[in-house]
Design a protein around this motif. Sequence first.
Motif, short mmCIF file in Angstrom:
data_model
loop_
_atom_site.label_atom_id
_atom_site.label_comp_id
_atom_site.label_asym_id
_atom_site.label_seq_id
_atom_site.Cartn_x
_atom_site.Cartn_y
_atom_site.Cartn_z
N CYS A 37 0.84 -1.20 0.00
CA CYS A 37 0.00 0.00 0.00
C CYS A 37 0.87 1.25 0.00
N HIS B 113 0.17 4.00 1.23
CA HIS B 113 -0.02 4.80 2.45
C HIS B 113 1.11 4.48 3.42
N LEU B 114 0.98 3.46 4.23
CA LEU B 114 2.02 3.17 5.22
C LEU B 114 2.58 1.76 5.09
N GLY B 115 2.40 1.14 3.93
CA GLY B 115 3.16 -0.08 3.64
C GLY B 115 2.53 -1.40 4.04
N CYS B 116 1.26 -1.46 4.37
CA CYS B 116 0.61 -2.76 4.57
C CYS B 116 0.46 -3.45 3.22
N CYS C 67 -6.90 -2.30 1.25
CA CYS C 67 -5.91 -2.34 2.32
C CYS C 67 -6.62 -2.31 3.66
N CYS D 150 -5.50 -1.98 6.62
CA CYS D 150 -4.93 -1.16 7.69
C CYS D 150 -5.72 0.13 7.92
N HIS D 151 -5.96 0.89 6.85
CA HIS D 151 -6.70 2.14 7.00
C HIS D 151 -7.73 2.32 5.89
N GLY D 152 -8.05 1.22 5.22
CA GLY D 152 -9.18 1.26 4.29
C GLY D 152 -8.92 1.83 2.91
N SER D 153 -7.67 1.83 2.45
CA SER D 153 -7.43 2.33 1.09
C SER D 153 -7.93 1.33 0.05
N PRO E 275 -6.80 7.08 2.44
CA PRO E 275 -5.52 7.66 2.87
C PRO E 275 -4.35 7.47 1.89
FE1 FES Z 1 -2.84 0.87 3.53
FE2 FES Z 1 -2.82 2.71 5.48
S1 FES Z 1 -1.29 1.27 4.98
S2 FES Z 1 -4.38 2.25 4.09
#
Ligand code: FES
Length: 144
Positions: free
Chosen positions: A78, A80-83, A105, A107-110, A123
């Motif tokens: 992702c 965003h923050l790498g999930c 994703c 983690c935060h719904g991307s 995000p």
């Molecule tokens: Fe994927 Fe934050 S790491 S939405």
Amino acid sequence: GAPVEVNIRKAEPGQLVRVKWRGKPVWVVRRTPDMLEGLSKVEDRLRDPNSEEPQQPEYAQNQHRSIKEEFFVAVGICTHLGCSPSYLEKGMGDHVDGVESGFFCPCHGSKFDIAGRVFESVPAPLNLVVPPHYFIDENTILVG
Ligand code: FES
């Protein structure tokens, strides 16, 4: 890191093949005609539908973000923050705003469409990264 060969001969339509390249997950999705048709339906909801941002080689700066329409190659991380997002095949699209298939994703719904293009109002800032790659022959992609 060394380049990685991906054998796609046995990939079924709709299947996602996973490999590792430089310690990262890389995906190859063999997209179905339905998936390719869906690409045009979501463009007004995407941040960068024409892939003008620089996270892909030139040959992936197109609607399907790939060399051959059928095969989508992406780094499975992702932006965003790498999930690592989940692959949502046909029938699992509720997470993706009614879109039939794509990536979600947890983690935060991307949300990303089946070309890894990011939806607005999530995000993640950028489309999924397309790594450098080419076709050695009909059945083999070299990533790296
Ligand atoms: Fe994927 Fe934050 S790491 S939405």
